[in-house]
Design a protein around this motif. Structure first.
Motif, PDB file in Angstrom:
ATOM      1  N   SER A   9       0.822  -1.209   0.000  1.00  0.00           N
ATOM      2  CA  SER A   9       0.000   0.000   0.000  1.00  0.00           C
ATOM      3  C   SER A   9       0.863   1.269   0.000  1.00  0.00           C
ATOM      4  N   PRO A  10       0.328   2.342  -0.572  1.00  0.00           N
ATOM      5  CA  PRO A  10       1.064   3.614  -0.594  1.00  0.00           C
ATOM      6  C   PRO A  10       1.343   4.113   0.832  1.00  0.00           C
ATOM      7  N   GLY A  11       2.548   4.569   1.039  1.00  0.00           N
ATOM      8  CA  GLY A  11       2.913   5.131   2.332  1.00  0.00           C
ATOM      9  C   GLY A  11       3.279   4.117   3.393  1.00  0.00           C
ATOM     10  N   ALA A  12       3.275   2.836   3.035  1.00  0.00           N
ATOM     11  CA  ALA A  12       3.620   1.792   4.009  1.00  0.00           C
ATOM     12  C   ALA A  12       5.115   1.813   4.302  1.00  0.00           C
ATOM     13  N   LEU A  13       5.461   1.308   5.458  1.00  0.00           N
ATOM     14  CA  LEU A  13       6.877   1.112   5.783  1.00  0.00           C
ATOM     15  C   LEU A  13       7.463   0.059   4.850  1.00  0.00           C
ATOM     16  N   SER A  14       8.750   0.115   4.641  1.00  0.00           N
ATOM     17  CA  SER A  14       9.425  -0.961   3.912  1.00  0.00           C
ATOM     18  C   SER A  14       9.598  -2.138   4.883  1.00  0.00           C
ATOM     19  N   VAL A  15      10.007  -3.268   4.363  1.00  0.00           N
ATOM     20  CA  VAL A  15      10.259  -4.429   5.213  1.00  0.00           C
ATOM     21  C   VAL A  15      11.287  -4.076   6.286  1.00  0.00           C
ATOM     22  N   THR A  16      12.356  -3.402   5.886  1.00  0.00           N
ATOM     23  CA  THR A  16      13.396  -3.008   6.839  1.00  0.00           C
ATOM     24  C   THR A  16      12.845  -2.048   7.881  1.00  0.00           C
ATOM     25  N   GLU A  17      12.098  -1.060   7.454  1.00  0.00           N
ATOM     26  CA  GLU A  17      11.523  -0.091   8.399  1.00  0.00           C
ATOM     27  C   GLU A  17      10.557  -0.774   9.358  1.00  0.00           C
ATOM     28  N   LEU A  18       9.779  -1.711   8.851  1.00  0.00           N
ATOM     29  CA  LEU A  18       8.842  -2.444   9.708  1.00  0.00           C
ATOM     30  C   LEU A  18       9.605  -3.254  10.754  1.00  0.00           C
ATOM     31  N   ARG A  19      10.665  -3.931  10.336  1.00  0.00           N
ATOM     32  CA  ARG A  19      11.476  -4.710  11.278  1.00  0.00           C
ATOM     33  C   ARG A  19      12.085  -3.808  12.344  1.00  0.00           C
ATOM     34  N   LEU A  20      12.632  -2.685  11.925  1.00  0.00           N
ATOM     35  CA  LEU A  20      13.251  -1.763  12.883  1.00  0.00           C
ATOM     36  C   LEU A  20      12.220  -1.178  13.844  1.00  0.00           C
ATOM     37  N   ARG A  21      11.046  -0.853  13.351  1.00  0.00           N
ATOM     38  CA  ARG A  21      10.003  -0.311  14.233  1.00  0.00           C
ATOM     39  C   ARG A  21       9.548  -1.365  15.235  1.00  0.00           C
ATOM     40  N   MET A  22       9.358  -2.584  14.775  1.00  0.00           N
ATOM     41  CA  MET A  22       8.972  -3.649  15.701  1.00  0.00           C
ATOM     42  C   MET A  22      10.050  -3.861  16.758  1.00  0.00           C
ATOM     43  N   SER A  23      11.310  -3.856  16.335  1.00  0.00           N
ATOM     44  CA  SER A  23      12.415  -4.015  17.287  1.00  0.00           C
ATOM     45  C   SER A  23      12.432  -2.879  18.298  1.00  0.00           C
ATOM     46  N   ALA A  24      12.202  -1.661  17.838  1.00  0.00           N
ATOM     47  CA  ALA A  24      12.174  -0.500  18.737  1.00  0.00           C
ATOM     48  C   ALA A  24      11.041  -0.607  19.755  1.00  0.00           C
ATOM     49  N   LEU A  25       9.964  -1.296  19.369  1.00  0.00           N
ATOM     50  CA  LEU A  25       8.826  -1.489  20.281  1.00  0.00           C
ATOM     51  C   LEU A  25       9.027  -2.693  21.210  1.00  0.00           C
ATOM     52  N   GLY A  26      10.147  -3.407  21.026  1.00  0.00           N
ATOM     53  CA  GLY A  26      10.449  -4.526  21.916  1.00  0.00           C
ATOM     54  C   GLY A  26      10.066  -5.894  21.396  1.00  0.00           C
ATOM     55  N   TYR A  27       9.756  -6.003  20.106  1.00  0.00           N
ATOM     56  CA  TYR A  27       9.389  -7.283  19.514  1.00  0.00           C
ATOM     57  C   TYR A  27      10.585  -7.855  18.774  1.00  0.00           C
ATOM     58  N   GLU A  28      10.838  -9.137  18.974  1.00  0.00           N
ATOM     59  CA  GLU A  28      12.006  -9.770  18.372  1.00  0.00           C
ATOM     60  C   GLU A  28      11.691 -10.211  16.948  1.00  0.00           C
ATOM     61  N   VAL A  29      12.352  -9.581  16.007  1.00  0.00           N
ATOM     62  CA  VAL A  29      12.264  -9.973  14.604  1.00  0.00           C
ATOM     63  C   VAL A  29      13.702 -10.203  14.157  1.00  0.00           C
ATOM     64  N   LYS A  30      13.998 -11.411  13.757  1.00  0.00           N
ATOM     65  CA  LYS A  30      15.384 -11.793  13.479  1.00  0.00           C
ATOM     66  C   LYS A  30      15.961 -11.145  12.236  1.00  0.00           C
ATOM     67  N   SER A  31      15.127 -10.987  11.199  1.00  0.00           N
ATOM     68  CA  SER A  31      15.657 -10.494   9.932  1.00  0.00           C
ATOM     69  C   SER A  31      14.519 -10.024   9.032  1.00  0.00           C
ATOM     70  N   ASN A  32      14.895  -9.357   7.959  1.00  0.00           N
ATOM     71  CA  ASN A  32      13.913  -8.985   6.946  1.00  0.00           C
ATOM     72  C   ASN A  32      13.281 -10.230   6.331  1.00  0.00           C
ATOM     73  N   ALA A  33      14.073 -11.293   6.222  1.00  0.00           N
ATOM     74  CA  ALA A  33      13.565 -12.540   5.651  1.00  0.00           C
ATOM     75  C   ALA A  33      12.386 -13.080   6.460  1.00  0.00           C
ATOM     76  N   GLN A  34      12.423 -12.910   7.775  1.00  0.00           N
ATOM     77  CA  GLN A  34      11.322 -13.371   8.611  1.00  0.00           C
ATOM     78  C   GLN A  34      10.035 -12.644   8.242  1.00  0.00           C
ATOM     79  N   ILE A  35      10.107 -11.346   8.038  1.00  0.00           N
ATOM     80  CA  ILE A  35       8.917 -10.583   7.638  1.00  0.00           C
ATOM     81  C   ILE A  35       8.459 -10.998   6.245  1.00  0.00           C
ATOM     82  N   ARG A  36       9.401 -11.241   5.351  1.00  0.00           N
ATOM     83  CA  ARG A  36       9.017 -11.696   4.003  1.00  0.00           C
ATOM     84  C   ARG A  36       8.337 -13.065   4.057  1.00  0.00           C
ATOM     85  N   GLN A  37       8.763 -13.927   4.981  1.00  0.00           N
ATOM     86  CA  GLN A  37       8.095 -15.225   5.146  1.00  0.00           C
ATOM     87  C   GLN A  37       6.673 -15.042   5.652  1.00  0.00           C
TER      88      GLN A  37
END
Length: 89
Positions: A9-37
């Motif tokens: 969708s327009p204006g959405a975070l990229s996979v990397t930005e989403l991973r970094l935001r989740m990490s900043a909120l305290g959620y463990e995301v190992k890699s961009n590949a995990q989000i792509r899965q």
């Protein structure tokens, strides 16, 4: 909205930005590949990461949409969960 719909969708975070935001909120995301899965359905996000995705996207991705078959059992405190449980019995 699921993860693929959000990321497309327009204006959405990229996979990397989403991973970094989740990490900043305290959620463990190992890699961009995990989000792509998660995006492709190869793997599903954990219950905890469903909440993290909802928070990281300011509610655009909803945990109910990520867990349509059991969200009311996992998060019974959510609006509509009680009615859903009654219908499923």
């Amino acid at each position: 909205m699921d993860i693929d719909q959000y990321l497309s969708s327009p204006g959405a975070l990229s996979v990397t930005e989403l991973r970094l935001r989740m990490s900043a909120l305290g959620y463990e995301v190992k890699s961009n590949a995990q989000i792509r899965q998660w995006r492709t359905g190869f793997r599903s996000p954990s219950e905890k990461n469903c909440v993290g995705l909802e928070k990281a996207t300011d509610g655009r991705i909803r945990r109910q949409d990520l867990r349509p078959n059991d969200w009311w059992l996992i998060w019974p405190e959510m609006p509509g969960a009680k009615n859903r449980s009654i219908k499923k019995k």
